[in-house]
Structures are given as structure tokens and as C-alpha cells.
Design a protein around this motif. Sequence first.
Motif, PDB file in Angstrom:
ATOM      1  N   MET A 198     -16.040  -5.295 -25.004  1.00  0.00           N
ATOM      2  CA  MET A 198     -16.406  -4.720 -23.969  1.00  0.00           C
ATOM      3  C   MET A 198     -17.929  -4.046 -24.306  1.00  0.00           C
ATOM      4  SD  MET A 198     -16.781  -1.186 -25.171  1.00  0.00           S
ATOM      5  CE  MET A 198     -16.823  -0.141 -23.743  1.00  0.00           C
ATOM      6  N   GLY A 199     -18.512  -3.720 -23.265  1.00  0.00           N
ATOM      7  CA  GLY A 199     -19.811  -2.821 -23.354  1.00  0.00           C
ATOM      8  C   GLY A 199     -21.060  -3.948 -23.133  1.00  0.00           C
ATOM      9  N   GLY A 200     -22.089  -3.858 -24.000  1.00  0.00           N
ATOM     10  CA  GLY A 200     -23.227  -4.513 -23.616  1.00  0.00           C
ATOM     11  C   GLY A 200     -24.154  -3.683 -22.702  1.00  0.00           C
ATOM     12  N   TYR A 201     -25.133  -4.430 -22.143  1.00  0.00           N
ATOM     13  CA  TYR A 201     -26.270  -3.516 -21.648  1.00  0.00           C
ATOM     14  C   TYR A 201     -26.538  -4.395 -20.092  1.00  0.00           C
ATOM     15  CZ  TYR A 201     -29.538  -6.660 -24.127  1.00  0.00           C
ATOM     16  OH  TYR A 201     -29.920  -7.540 -24.556  1.00  0.00           O
ATOM     17  N   THR A 202     -27.263  -3.667 -19.256  1.00  0.00           N
ATOM     18  CA  THR A 202     -27.602  -4.431 -17.969  1.00  0.00           C
ATOM     19  C   THR A 202     -28.812  -5.018 -18.398  1.00  0.00           C
ATOM     20  OG1 THR A 202     -26.503  -2.300 -16.790  1.00  0.00           O
ATOM     21  CG2 THR A 202     -28.054  -3.900 -15.490  1.00  0.00           C
ATOM     22  N   VAL A 203     -28.950  -6.186 -17.711  1.00  0.00           N
ATOM     23  CA  VAL A 203     -30.091  -7.031 -17.786  1.00  0.00           C
ATOM     24  C   VAL A 203     -30.869  -7.071 -16.547  1.00  0.00           C
ATOM     25  CG1 VAL A 203     -31.061  -9.401 -18.264  1.00  0.00           C
ATOM     26  CG2 VAL A 203     -29.250  -8.413 -19.728  1.00  0.00           C
ATOM     27  N   TYR A 204     -32.186  -7.018 -16.312  1.00  0.00           N
ATOM     28  CA  TYR A 204     -32.889  -7.164 -15.200  1.00  0.00           C
ATOM     29  C   TYR A 204     -33.783  -8.463 -15.267  1.00  0.00           C
ATOM     30  CZ  TYR A 204     -31.174  -2.606 -13.987  1.00  0.00           C
ATOM     31  OH  TYR A 204     -30.193  -1.554 -13.527  1.00  0.00           O
ATOM     32  N   PRO A 205     -34.291  -8.755 -14.048  1.00  0.00           N
ATOM     33  CA  PRO A 205     -35.309  -9.945 -14.608  1.00  0.00           C
ATOM     34  C   PRO A 205     -36.607  -9.556 -15.345  1.00  0.00           C
ATOM     35  CG  PRO A 205     -34.620  -9.687 -11.866  1.00  0.00           C
ATOM     36  CD  PRO A 205     -34.251  -8.589 -12.840  1.00  0.00           C
ATOM     37  N   ASP A 206     -36.946  -8.647 -15.151  1.00  0.00           N
ATOM     38  CA  ASP A 206     -38.204  -8.009 -16.186  1.00  0.00           C
ATOM     39  C   ASP A 206     -37.603  -7.609 -17.433  1.00  0.00           C
ATOM     40  OD1 ASP A 206     -37.032  -5.847 -15.356  1.00  0.00           O
ATOM     41  OD2 ASP A 206     -39.076  -5.076 -14.820  1.00  0.00           O
ATOM     42  N   SER A 207     -36.485  -7.899 -17.835  1.00  0.00           N
ATOM     43  CA  SER A 207     -36.183  -7.425 -19.110  1.00  0.00           C
ATOM     44  C   SER A 207     -36.791  -8.378 -20.226  1.00  0.00           C
ATOM     45  CB  SER A 207     -34.548  -7.430 -19.425  1.00  0.00           C
ATOM     46  OG  SER A 207     -33.810  -6.454 -18.487  1.00  0.00           O
ATOM     47  N   GLU A 208     -37.236  -7.637 -21.420  1.00  0.00           N
ATOM     48  CA  GLU A 208     -37.866  -8.600 -22.443  1.00  0.00           C
ATOM     49  C   GLU A 208     -36.510  -9.306 -23.337  1.00  0.00           C
ATOM     50  OE1 GLU A 208     -40.460  -6.380 -24.962  1.00  0.00           O
ATOM     51  OE2 GLU A 208     -41.665  -5.722 -22.934  1.00  0.00           O
ATOM     52  N   VAL A 209     -36.883 -10.331 -23.596  1.00  0.00           N
ATOM     53  CA  VAL A 209     -35.933 -11.048 -24.705  1.00  0.00           C
ATOM     54  C   VAL A 209     -35.758 -10.456 -25.995  1.00  0.00           C
ATOM     55  CG1 VAL A 209     -35.510 -13.214 -25.861  1.00  0.00           C
ATOM     56  CG2 VAL A 209     -36.560 -13.188 -23.424  1.00  0.00           C
ATOM     57  N   LEU A 210     -34.743 -10.075 -26.565  1.00  0.00           N
ATOM     58  CA  LEU A 210     -34.648  -9.593 -27.831  1.00  0.00           C
ATOM     59  C   LEU A 210     -34.521 -10.412 -28.911  1.00  0.00           C
ATOM     60  CD1 LEU A 210     -32.106  -6.601 -27.010  1.00  0.00           C
ATOM     61  CD2 LEU A 210     -34.693  -6.488 -27.011  1.00  0.00           C
ATOM     62  N   THR A 211     -34.984 -10.333 -30.112  1.00  0.00           N
ATOM     63  CA  THR A 211     -35.176 -11.281 -30.871  1.00  0.00           C
ATOM     64  C   THR A 211     -34.386 -11.028 -32.333  1.00  0.00           C
ATOM     65  OG1 THR A 211     -36.947 -12.405 -30.035  1.00  0.00           O
ATOM     66  CG2 THR A 211     -36.680 -13.018 -32.522  1.00  0.00           C
ATOM     67  N   TRP A 212     -33.669 -11.637 -32.865  1.00  0.00           N
ATOM     68  CA  TRP A 212     -33.167 -11.399 -34.365  1.00  0.00           C
ATOM     69  C   TRP A 212     -33.355 -12.416 -35.398  1.00  0.00           C
ATOM     70  CZ3 TRP A 212     -29.660  -7.319 -34.921  1.00  0.00           C
ATOM     71  CH2 TRP A 212     -29.463  -6.497 -33.611  1.00  0.00           C
ATOM     72  N   THR A 213     -33.895 -12.072 -36.351  1.00  0.00           N
ATOM     73  CA  THR A 213     -34.101 -12.932 -37.506  1.00  0.00           C
ATOM     74  C   THR A 213     -32.829 -13.427 -38.214  1.00  0.00           C
ATOM     75  OG1 THR A 213     -34.380 -11.393 -39.225  1.00  0.00           O
ATOM     76  CG2 THR A 213     -36.274 -11.888 -38.146  1.00  0.00           C
ATOM     77  N   PHE A 214     -32.973 -14.723 -38.990  1.00  0.00           N
ATOM     78  CA  PHE A 214     -31.640 -15.110 -39.556  1.00  0.00           C
ATOM     79  C   PHE A 214     -31.039 -13.829 -40.300  1.00  0.00           C
ATOM     80  CE2 PHE A 214     -29.334 -17.096 -42.787  1.00  0.00           C
ATOM     81  CZ  PHE A 214     -28.509 -18.115 -42.217  1.00  0.00           C
ATOM     82  N   GLU A 215     -32.050 -13.450 -41.257  1.00  0.00           N
ATOM     83  CA  GLU A 215     -31.610 -12.305 -42.078  1.00  0.00           C
ATOM     84  C   GLU A 215     -30.862 -11.063 -41.053  1.00  0.00           C
ATOM     85  OE1 GLU A 215     -34.454 -14.815 -43.951  1.00  0.00           O
ATOM     86  OE2 GLU A 215     -34.702 -13.466 -42.251  1.00  0.00           O
ATOM     87  N   GLY A 216     -31.366 -10.818 -39.960  1.00  0.00           N
ATOM     88  CA  GLY A 216     -31.000  -9.715 -38.944  1.00  0.00           C
ATOM     89  C   GLY A 216     -29.367  -9.891 -38.515  1.00  0.00           C
ATOM     90  N   LEU A 217     -28.904 -11.489 -38.404  1.00  0.00           N
ATOM     91  CA  LEU A 217     -27.730 -11.451 -38.205  1.00  0.00           C
ATOM     92  C   LEU A 217     -26.646 -10.828 -38.958  1.00  0.00           C
ATOM     93  CD1 LEU A 217     -27.803 -15.396 -37.241  1.00  0.00           C
ATOM     94  CD2 LEU A 217     -27.682 -13.562 -35.827  1.00  0.00           C
ATOM     95  N   GLY A 218     -27.257 -10.937 -40.567  1.00  0.00           N
ATOM     96  CA  GLY A 218     -26.171 -10.361 -41.231  1.00  0.00           C
ATOM     97  C   GLY A 218     -26.543  -8.756 -41.760  1.00  0.00           C
ATOM     98  N   GLU A 219     -27.803  -8.614 -42.644  1.00  0.00           N
ATOM     99  CA  GLU A 219     -28.063  -7.298 -42.890  1.00  0.00           C
ATOM    100  C   GLU A 219     -28.578  -6.498 -42.038  1.00  0.00           C
ATOM    101  OE1 GLU A 219     -32.380  -8.254 -44.817  1.00  0.00           O
ATOM    102  OE2 GLU A 219     -30.587  -8.980 -45.857  1.00  0.00           O
ATOM    103  N   GLY A 220     -28.981  -7.064 -40.810  1.00  0.00           N
ATOM    104  CA  GLY A 220     -29.480  -6.262 -39.739  1.00  0.00           C
ATOM    105  C   GLY A 220     -28.288  -5.918 -38.777  1.00  0.00           C
TER     106      GLY A 220
END
Length: 309
Positions: free
Chosen positions: A268-290
Motif C-alpha cells: 500500500m502507499g506510494g506517491y503520485t507521479v506527474y509527467p514532470d516528476s523528477e526521477v529518483l536515484t538510489w545508489t547500490f549502497e542506498g538499497l541497503g543502508e539507505g
Amino acid sequence: MTGVLRPGHAQIRVMNLEEGVHHYRDILGMTETGRDDQGRVYLKCWEEYDHSSVILREADSAGIDFFAFRVLDNATLNKLEADLIEYGLPTTRIPAGELLETGERVRFTLPSGHDIELYAEKTRIGNGLGGINPNPWNEGAEKGIAPLRLDHCLLYGPNVMEVQKIFEDVLGFQLVERSLTPDGEANMGIWMTCSNKVHDIAFVEHPEPGKLHHLSFLLDSWEKVLRAADLMSMNDVPVDIGPTRHGITRGATIYAWDPSGNRFETFMGGYTVYPDSEVLTWTFEGLGEGGGLDFAQRKLHESFLTIVT
């Protein structure tokens, strides 16, 4: 929304059909809507209007046969098929009726090894509430975990960057979030939408083609996710991760396995995406410790990266 509208159905393989039916119908709480002469069983979530969103097929190995999206109309289906062919992807037309209550389907194979389908027509059987002065929920149909709908899937396979181009350039999807490879040079995971949901499909780079990571089923509150955890425990459903929250997509989640080892998610949850939404980026380290995968524990669970069907 004028092209690809939403996830439509997934056909998954189970190694014991009646065990699979018990899981998806009686524990997850989907409604059985039919069986065909091939022995396949059709199910839908209570809030879905269309005839089916999950088709179970008994086989010697678990996994996914194909994942499908509903498109606006037959003109859109014809246009997208032509665009796929022009891009260099061969297509197959599957006649109406090959799946119960479903029109013609266009199937193509991604560089990740997954079969994807597009279709425009499926019999609408409704959610039991009617169209005039409807109640807010269907007391008779809301049983078990009772997800509202099939929400998305995560597929594992090679050539994720090529897959991303197909979904963006041909099918009109939008990249919402991405996770980078350990060297930071490429996308290891992509989360994409054809709507304003946080994702309708996702892919993670994996050496073996055509693998299913999970099908995800939408719940409407954190309380319902916690209730799902109780029901999983009460019915001896093995849980992989959760209940917790993702950093990626911000969704609240439980991952668990059906009796054949196919992972499923209650989400459940998440957020609303619009055509001008910026892409969010996760580093490999961010998958775990982030906290990208598990925000509560800030841990990258090994099972998440290694167990697929």
C-alpha cells in the motif's frame, strides 16, 4: 492516459494447482471466476471490474508465463503492435478466447526474456457494488487478505537498459525511480509507470532471463498490511520481508511466498507521479543502508536479490 492503461493480468505457474487455488482464493482472498479446458484457473481481486487478473497454470516449475497490460482500444492495440515491429520486436497475435473472456492479445518478448502482452478487450463482470449509489466496499467479496487489485510486478532478467528503452520509447512509460549498479555506471533496477501510480512494472538486472521476483497486490491501508501479516501467520504462509516500508516508492509492504515458491507482495502507499516528476536515484549502497528496500532495518536482504522463480 490514452495508450497503455494499467496492468491487466499475469499467468503464473504453480506446481500443485489446488494448493495454488487455495492460496490465492482462500488466503489472499481473490475470487475464482472460471476454469478453462486447458485446466487453467482464473481469479480477480474484489475491486477489479474485469474478469480476471491472475491465471494459474499447473507446471513442473514455478514462475511467470506472461504479464499483460490493458490498452485503451483496438486502434491503440494495432498502433502499438506496429510500433513494436518497427522497433524490431517480433509480435504474435493470440486469438480472442484463448484466455477466457479476453479479446485478441499481442505478445512480444523483451530482451530480459519475459513475454509481455497487450490487449484491449476483456469482459467486465464488476465488483459487486453496481454503478448507481454504490456502497464503499463489498462485504461478500472482501475475504481473506482481500487486495483491491493486482498492482504491479517486479521481473528479473538481463538487459535492463534495453528494456527501459522499449517501455519509454515504444510503450510510453515513464521512469519513476532507479537503482544504480555498484560502479554507479548503469541502472540495475528501474521502476516505471504508465499512469500516475508510483510504478506499474519494475525490472532488476539478473543473469538468468525470464524470472519472476513478485506479483504485487494493493491494499488500502497500513492497518490492512498488518492484518495481512496476521493472516499469513495464521495460515502458515512463509514470509520473506516485512511488514516494513520501502524507501523506493515509499510503499508499505510484506513479501511472502505461495506454496510453489512464487513470491507475492501485499502493498500500500506510494506517491503520485506527474509527467514532470523528477526521477529518483538510489545508489547500490542506498538499497541497503539507505533504506531503499527495508527502511525500518536499513538492510539489503540477500533473499531479495537471489530468490526468484
